[in-house]
Design a protein around this motif. Structure first.
Motif, PDB file in Angstrom:
ATOM      1  N   GLY A 202       0.784  -1.228   0.000  1.00 55.25           N
ATOM      2  CA  GLY A 202       0.000   0.000   0.000  1.00 55.25           C
ATOM      3  C   GLY A 202       0.810   1.269   0.000  1.00 55.25           C
ATOM      4  N   GLY A 203       2.054   1.185  -0.495  1.00 58.86           N
ATOM      5  CA  GLY A 203       2.890   2.383  -0.558  1.00 58.86           C
ATOM      6  C   GLY A 203       3.403   2.833   0.789  1.00 58.86           C
ATOM      7  N   PHE A 204       3.686   1.868   1.668  1.00 60.90           N
ATOM      8  CA  PHE A 204       4.187   2.183   3.002  1.00 60.90           C
ATOM      9  C   PHE A 204       5.702   2.293   2.989  1.00 60.90           C
ATOM     10  N   TYR A 205       6.228   3.423   3.450  1.00 59.64           N
ATOM     11  CA  TYR A 205       7.670   3.630   3.535  1.00 59.64           C
ATOM     12  C   TYR A 205       7.995   4.326   4.856  1.00 59.64           C
ATOM     13  N   GLN A 206       9.063   3.886   5.496  1.00 60.32           N
ATOM     14  CA  GLN A 206       9.544   4.599   6.672  1.00 60.32           C
ATOM     15  C   GLN A 206      11.037   4.383   6.850  1.00 60.32           C
ATOM     16  N   VAL A 207      11.655   5.296   7.566  1.00 59.11           N
ATOM     17  CA  VAL A 207      13.092   5.238   7.839  1.00 59.11           C
ATOM     18  C   VAL A 207      13.291   4.959   9.329  1.00 59.11           C
ATOM     19  N   LYS A 216       8.037   8.497   9.106  1.00 53.58           N
ATOM     20  CA  LYS A 216       7.316   8.259   7.863  1.00 53.58           C
ATOM     21  C   LYS A 216       8.107   8.830   6.689  1.00 53.58           C
ATOM     22  N   MET A 217       8.090   8.088   5.587  1.00 55.00           N
ATOM     23  CA  MET A 217       8.844   8.508   4.395  1.00 55.00           C
ATOM     24  C   MET A 217       7.900   8.669   3.209  1.00 55.00           C
ATOM     25  N   GLY A 218       8.085   9.729   2.439  1.00 52.13           N
ATOM     26  CA  GLY A 218       7.265   9.954   1.260  1.00 52.13           C
ATOM     27  C   GLY A 218       7.700   9.081   0.096  1.00 52.13           C
ATOM     28  N   ARG A 219       6.731   8.598  -0.654  1.00 53.69           N
ATOM     29  CA  ARG A 219       7.037   7.716  -1.792  1.00 53.69           C
ATOM     30  C   ARG A 219       7.996   8.377  -2.780  1.00 53.69           C
ATOM     31  N   ASN A 220       7.820   9.664  -3.022  1.00 53.53           N
ATOM     32  CA  ASN A 220       8.654  10.368  -4.001  1.00 53.53           C
ATOM     33  C   ASN A 220      10.109  10.478  -3.580  1.00 53.53           C
ATOM     34  N   TYR A 221      10.401  10.249  -2.290  1.00 56.01           N
ATOM     35  CA  TYR A 221      11.772  10.362  -1.802  1.00 56.01           C
ATOM     36  C   TYR A 221      12.463   9.003  -1.691  1.00 56.01           C
ATOM     37  N   TYR A 222      11.704   7.925  -1.853  1.00 59.43           N
ATOM     38  CA  TYR A 222      12.243   6.586  -1.610  1.00 59.43           C
ATOM     39  C   TYR A 222      13.401   6.227  -2.543  1.00 59.43           C
TER      40      TYR A 222
END
Length: 232
Positions: A202-207, A216-222
């Motif tokens: 589901g587009g989950f990203y984190q650092v 929380k991390m934005g998809r555009n920055y991944y």
């Protein structure tokens, strides 16, 4: 754009004003010149400023006295000086650029382009943050991450301390060293403190940071962050 020029030599001040007006035109909403350290200190307390052009030698007064205070201000600073050694030291306090004297229109243009973008290799060692009428100098090497907060930012240190600062996330990003990376519209992280990147459905990203904190991390920055970390 609201601009303040602090320069004790009338000819130099008017020359810089002319160059800035020619380069920015209608983008300027106000431009003010101050000749003294005291006058400039009073002006910035009573008037909003976006960009400061600061001479470091003001009729015997040292511009560094103002510079240390301005490190805690919400605007950015460009140094104008004939002393290169002073300029190198000034970068430690988060100035955006150094324009050597005699000033040329081409060099002012480059400085303004840096102001309007996020480019540049900063050598900032300290961020000045006002705390209860005192100036707290925070070493950038001690910063863990920075979070946007109600038109301000919160600066989190590795030791758990945190400070509220009047600069915006976009402004602070222009003066931070290159190992500080944007991972979200609300976060800038010290790359040296990143432990891992976590992804999920589901587009989950984190650092995850070395301290265990997860942001929380934005998809555009991944992709850009992943590529940066792989190069290390």
């Amino acid at each position: 754009m609201r601009i303040l020029i602090v320069e004790d030599e009338t000819v130099a001040a008017r020359g810089l004003e002319r160059m800035v007006r020619e380069l920015l035109g209608s983008k300027i909403s106000s431009l003010h010149i101050e000749k003294t350290l005291l006058g400039s200190q009073c002006f910035v307390k009573e008037n909003p400023v976006d960009l400061l052009f600061l001479d470091l030698n003001l009729d015997g007064d040292i511009g560094f006295d103002l510079l240390k205070e301005m490190a805690a201000a919400s605007f950015l600073t460009i140094i104008t000086s004939g002393n290169v050694a002073e300029a190198i030291h000034a970068f430690e306090y988060g100035v955006l650029d150094f324009v050597p004297k005699p000033i040329t229109k081409e060099r002012v243009k480059l400085a303004l382009e840096k102001y309007q973008s996020n480019s540049g290799k900063s050598k900032t060692k300290y961020i000045g943050i006002k705390q209860e009428n005192q100036l707290q100098l925070v070493a950038t090497k001690e910063i863990l991450y920075i979070q946007s907060f109600d038109k301000q930012i919160k600066v989190f240190k590795k030791n758990g301390e945190k400070f509220v600062h009047n600069k915006s996330l976009d402004s602070i990003s222009k003066i931070l060293p290159n190992h500080f990376l944007r991972i979200h519209r609300s976060y800038i992280v010290n790359r040296k403190q990143i432990k891992s990147i976590e992804t999920g459905s589901g587009g989950f990203y984190q650092v995850e940071l070395v301290t265990g904190i997860k942001l929380k991390m934005g998809r555009n920055y991944y992709k850009s962050l992943k590529a940066t970390l792989e190069k290390i």
